[in-house]
Design an enzyme around this catalytic site. Structure first.
Site, mmCIF file in Angstrom:
data_model
loop_
_atom_site.group_PDB
_atom_site.id
_atom_site.type_symbol
_atom_site.label_atom_id
_atom_site.label_comp_id
_atom_site.label_asym_id
_atom_site.label_seq_id
_atom_site.Cartn_x
_atom_site.Cartn_y
_atom_site.Cartn_z
ATOM 1 N N ASP A 36 -52.363 13.214 38.478
ATOM 2 C CA ASP A 36 -53.192 11.776 38.308
ATOM 3 C C ASP A 36 -51.513 10.677 37.886
ATOM 4 O O ASP A 36 -51.240 10.881 37.574
ATOM 5 C CB ASP A 36 -54.198 11.904 36.613
ATOM 6 C CG ASP A 36 -54.677 12.166 36.884
ATOM 7 O OD1 ASP A 36 -56.124 11.515 37.549
ATOM 8 O OD2 ASP A 36 -55.262 13.297 36.106
ATOM 9 N N MET A 38 -50.594 6.777 36.825
ATOM 10 C CA MET A 38 -51.393 5.933 36.347
ATOM 11 C C MET A 38 -49.493 5.378 35.959
ATOM 12 O O MET A 38 -48.683 4.835 35.780
ATOM 13 C CB MET A 38 -51.521 6.553 34.431
ATOM 14 C CG MET A 38 -53.095 7.704 34.741
ATOM 15 S SD MET A 38 -53.130 7.756 33.922
ATOM 16 C CE MET A 38 -54.489 9.422 33.673
ATOM 17 N N HIS A 67 -54.966 11.022 42.686
ATOM 18 C CA HIS A 67 -55.767 9.848 41.794
ATOM 19 C C HIS A 67 -54.963 8.795 42.247
ATOM 20 O O HIS A 67 -54.313 9.174 40.713
ATOM 21 C CB HIS A 67 -56.528 10.501 41.238
ATOM 22 C CG HIS A 67 -57.381 10.013 40.293
ATOM 23 N ND1 HIS A 67 -57.915 10.151 39.729
ATOM 24 C CD2 HIS A 67 -57.935 8.430 40.888
ATOM 25 C CE1 HIS A 67 -59.280 9.161 38.565
ATOM 26 N NE2 HIS A 67 -58.569 8.588 40.299
ATOM 27 N N MET A 69 -54.453 5.031 40.286
ATOM 28 C CA MET A 69 -55.069 4.366 39.056
ATOM 29 C C MET A 69 -53.999 3.262 38.925
ATOM 30 O O MET A 69 -53.224 3.198 38.153
ATOM 31 C CB MET A 69 -55.251 5.876 38.443
ATOM 32 C CG MET A 69 -57.005 6.212 37.887
ATOM 33 S SD MET A 69 -56.913 7.450 36.792
ATOM 34 C CE MET A 69 -55.903 8.952 37.805
ATOM 35 N N MET A 139 -65.902 8.718 38.651
ATOM 36 C CA MET A 139 -65.446 8.982 37.761
ATOM 37 C C MET A 139 -66.521 9.331 36.665
ATOM 38 O O MET A 139 -66.955 8.350 36.688
ATOM 39 C CB MET A 139 -63.962 7.398 36.620
ATOM 40 C CG MET A 139 -63.115 7.388 37.811
ATOM 41 S SD MET A 139 -61.738 8.375 37.073
ATOM 42 C CE MET A 139 -61.698 9.024 35.752
ATOM 43 N N ASP A 173 -64.709 13.564 37.816
ATOM 44 C CA ASP A 173 -63.086 13.120 37.497
ATOM 45 C C ASP A 173 -63.892 13.075 35.948
ATOM 46 O O ASP A 173 -63.634 11.673 35.912
ATOM 47 C CB ASP A 173 -62.559 12.799 38.353
ATOM 48 C CG ASP A 173 -61.245 12.919 37.400
ATOM 49 O OD1 ASP A 173 -61.037 13.784 35.986
ATOM 50 O OD2 ASP A 173 -60.391 12.070 37.921
HETATM 51 C C1 DX5 Z 1 -58.188 10.481 33.513
HETATM 52 C C2 DX5 Z 1 -57.846 11.462 35.175
HETATM 53 C C3 DX5 Z 1 -58.634 12.053 35.191
HETATM 54 C C4 DX5 Z 1 -58.269 13.762 34.052
HETATM 55 C C5 DX5 Z 1 -59.118 14.576 33.710
HETATM 56 O O1 DX5 Z 1 -58.277 9.353 33.419
HETATM 57 O O2 DX5 Z 1 -58.317 10.232 35.745
HETATM 58 O O3 DX5 Z 1 -58.272 13.649 35.443
HETATM 59 O O4 DX5 Z 1 -56.741 14.135 33.480
HETATM 60 O O5 DX5 Z 1 -59.082 15.732 32.582
HETATM 61 P P1 DX5 Z 1 -59.863 16.115 31.985
HETATM 62 O O6 DX5 Z 1 -60.272 16.938 32.800
HETATM 63 O O7 DX5 Z 1 -59.199 16.856 30.795
HETATM 64 O O8 DX5 Z 1 -60.942 14.910 31.435
HETATM 65 ZN ZN ZN Z 2 -58.309 12.210 37.673
#
Ligand code: DX5
Ligand code: ZN
Length: 217
Positions: A36, A38, A67, A69, A139, A173
């Site tokens: 992830d 971010m 991923h 973001m 999501m 996710d």
């Molecule tokens: C949220 C992320 C997810 C998150 C999933 O922004 O994209 O990948 O880390 O974690 P859990 O399974 O704890 O919701």
């Molecule tokens: Zn994610």
């Protein structure tokens, strides 16, 4: 339907031991590792970037499912390709009309291209990209943090996608675990991201194997 893949989200790992945490997940049966990324702008949190993926790549040869973001997904494609990312998934809310060109760039740099939608984004926004994208990430929480509650209302989007695109990889996710995996699997999701429910499990190997059994092959 494409084969089931379980992708532990390393956001829930101990970042100080990232390589060891990832190796542990692979030994426990993870198919992909979900990274992830971010930027503190597209979402209210900052996590990791390409330098971490590059370091990690020296320790694992697993599929790295990145991923993004981030507000400007076009900006980071080369860095992630050079770092050894396998999949580059960007948000359609960030890329908008530039999505098709972005997918082309991702492919030219040797990565698979995924398109992510936030909970409030209608799923028909990705339909025009179906002939070029490799995966759609639906999501099931607002992006930004691990450990949030699963939003069941997002699952309708998975059903619609699976009916229209039988061969597409569809990833879910956010907030997924053994208590709700059936909802996502029955709707047609085949790539399951799970952070808290795997890393927080006393027996991650058992959790991964039960998740995979629920999704199918
Ligand atoms: C949220 C992320 C997810 C998150 C999933 O922004 O994209 O990948 O880390 O974690 P859990 O399974 O704890 O919701
Ligand atoms: Zn994610």
């Amino acid at each position: 339907m494409p084969s089931a893949k379980i992708a532990p989200s390393v956001l829930s790992s101990d970042f100080s031991q990232l390589a060891a945490e990832c190796k542990r997940m692979v030994e426990d049966g993870a198919d992909w590792l979900h990274m992830d990324v971010m930027d503190g702008h597209f979402v209210p949190n900052i996590t990791i970037g390409a330098p971490i993926v590059k370091s990690l790549r020296k320790h694992v040869d697993t599929f790295l499912d990145c991923h993004l973001m981030v507000t400007d997904p076009d900006k980071w494609v080369e860095d992630f390709a050079k770092a050894g990312a396998s999949m580059y998934t960007f948000h359609i809310e960030a890329a908008g009309k530039d999505s098709r060109a972005l997918i082309d760039k991702i492919h030219k740099l040797g990565m698979r291209a995924g398109v992510a939608v936030k909970p409030k984004t209608p799923i028909d926004t990705v339909f025009p990209l179906a002939d070029v994208m490799d995966m759609c990430l639906v999501m099931t929480v607002e992006p930004g943090f691990g450990g949030q509650k699963f939003m069941g209302e997002c699952i309708e989007k998975v059903k619609v996608l699976r009916e229209k695109f039988p061969d597409l990889d569809i990833e879910v996710d956010g907030g997924l675990g053994l208590d709700n995996i059936d909802i996502a699997a029955n709707a047609g999701a085949n790539v399951i991201v799970a952070g808290t429910s795997i890393f927080g499990s006393p027996d991650p190997a058992d959790t991964i194997s039960k998740l995979r059994a629920s999704v199918g092959t």
